[in-house]
Design a protein around this motif. Structure first.
Motif, PDB file in Angstrom:
ATOM      1  N   TRP A 153      -5.044   9.074  -6.189  1.00 12.21           N
ATOM      2  CA  TRP A 153      -5.706   7.883  -5.651  1.00 12.21           C
ATOM      3  C   TRP A 153      -6.526   7.187  -6.729  1.00 12.21           C
ATOM      4  CZ3 TRP A 153      -5.979   5.391  -0.869  1.00 12.21           C
ATOM      5  CH2 TRP A 153      -7.023   4.482  -0.730  1.00 12.21           C
ATOM      6  N   THR A 199      -5.800   3.353  -8.102  1.00 13.87           N
ATOM      7  CA  THR A 199      -6.839   2.319  -8.038  1.00 13.87           C
ATOM      8  C   THR A 199      -7.275   1.879  -9.433  1.00 13.87           C
ATOM      9  OG1 THR A 199      -8.505   4.085  -7.827  1.00 13.87           O
ATOM     10  CG2 THR A 199      -7.699   3.064  -5.797  1.00 13.87           C
ATOM     11  N   ARG A 215      -9.298  -6.817   0.665  1.00 15.27           N
ATOM     12  CA  ARG A 215      -9.628  -5.401   0.491  1.00 15.27           C
ATOM     13  C   ARG A 215      -8.795  -4.526   1.432  1.00 15.27           C
ATOM     14  NH1 ARG A 215     -14.441  -4.173  -2.242  1.00 15.27           N
ATOM     15  NH2 ARG A 215     -14.594  -2.230  -1.081  1.00 15.27           N
ATOM     16  N   PHE A 226      -6.112  -1.805   0.252  1.00 14.81           N
ATOM     17  CA  PHE A 226      -6.239  -0.426   0.699  1.00 14.81           C
ATOM     18  C   PHE A 226      -4.944   0.057   1.350  1.00 14.81           C
ATOM     19  CE2 PHE A 226      -7.208   2.628   4.079  1.00 14.81           C
ATOM     20  CZ  PHE A 226      -7.891   3.606   3.369  1.00 14.81           C
ATOM     21  N   THR A 285      -2.301   0.673  -1.295  1.00 12.67           N
ATOM     22  CA  THR A 285      -2.606   1.885  -2.056  1.00 12.67           C
ATOM     23  C   THR A 285      -2.271   3.128  -1.246  1.00 12.67           C
ATOM     24  OG1 THR A 285      -4.406   0.693  -3.171  1.00 12.67           O
ATOM     25  CG2 THR A 285      -4.399   3.084  -3.354  1.00 12.67           C
TER      26      THR A 285
END
Length: 266
Positions: free
Chosen positions: A168, A172, A189, A193, A196
């Motif tokens: 992770w 990021t 955002r 998220f 990801t």
């Protein structure tokens, strides 16, 4: 986002040396007692007993607070939601501001639910923070006779969890280096998220497939009885911990019943 499953306690602490099955059983008994009791006093006494047991776990207070902060925050949110949106406001009115009304009865009911969440969360964290995953797998197969295939597969999955945290951070970090940041835009955002998480899920599925093939190639899927390099036994101290958990639960129920507040959740 970081994940770690290694014990964060002193290995020589009394509770850290207890058999994992005994700790799991004790945490289960305490959590079930807290969830069954519908009053506020029983889970409060159980939570006090868990806090009193912290010095015997060898866990650093800062590390314990870090692991519990979001769980206790969720419990506080549960208290507020149940107090504000209670189906019926009973007892003395504490807050009456327009549509917002909170009474003592609704606040006590919400507090009881929040305390049950705190007890279950604290018992689980204390149990797993003082237990090595390999020792837990050995104890499950030796004491509870759990299937080796299931136990070893679960252990392998648990061992891979810290890699998810590292992956992770890599994803990021790489996206941040390319200028992909959400900033103050909540929609952006959320989309970032979600993407990801999808990339992390794809990588986890691929890694799980490779791990399953590797374990099959090494004979983990065979039906041949397995031996254990580290033997786990239930010692007298382990039975004392389990008996102590039962005694604490009985005492908490007894005190609540003596005060006339003990009720069973239904």
């Amino acid at each position: 986002m970081s994940l770690t499953l290694a014990p964060v306690c002193d290995a020589q602490a009394p509770i850290a040396r207890v058999n994992p099955v005994a700790k799991l059983a004790a945490a289960t008994v305490i959590s079930i007692t807290a969830l069954v009791a519908a009053d506020w006093l029983t889970p409060l006494l159980l939570l006090a007993a868990l806090i009193a047991a912290v010095p015997f776990t060898g866990i650093r207070i800062a590390e314990l607070a870090r692991r519990l902060r979001w769980l206790w925050f969720a419990a506080a949110a549960v208290v507020i939601v149940n107090a504000v949106f209670a189906a019926e406001q009973t007892g003395r009115i504490l807050i009456d501001f327009g549509p917002l009304t909170i009474s003592t009865g609704a606040l006590l009911d919400g507090t009881a639910i929040g305390l049950r969440v705190c007890v279950a969360a604290t018992a689980g964290v204390l149990g797993f923070a003082t237990t090595d995953p390999t020792d837990l797998a050995d104890a499950l197969t030796q004491q509870l006779r759990a299937p080796a295939r299931f136990t070893l597969g679960a252990l392998a999955a648990l061992r891979l969890l810290p890699l998810l945290g590292a992956e992770w951070q890599q994803i990021t970090g790489a996206r941040r280096a390319r200028g992909l940041e959400g900033g103050w835009n909540p929609v952006r955002r959320v989309r970032l998220f979600a993407s990801t998480m999808f990339a992390l899920l794809v990588g986890a599925i691929r890694r799980a497939g490779r791990l399953a093939a590797a374990m099959d190639a090494r004979g983990f899927d065979s039906e041949i009885p397995r031996t254990h390099a580290r033997e786990q036994r239930m010692r007298p101290a382990d039975w004392v911990v389990l008996a102590g958990a039962l005694l604490v639960c009985g005492a908490a129920i007894g005190v609540s019943a003596a005060y006339g507040v003990f009720t069973v959740f239904n």
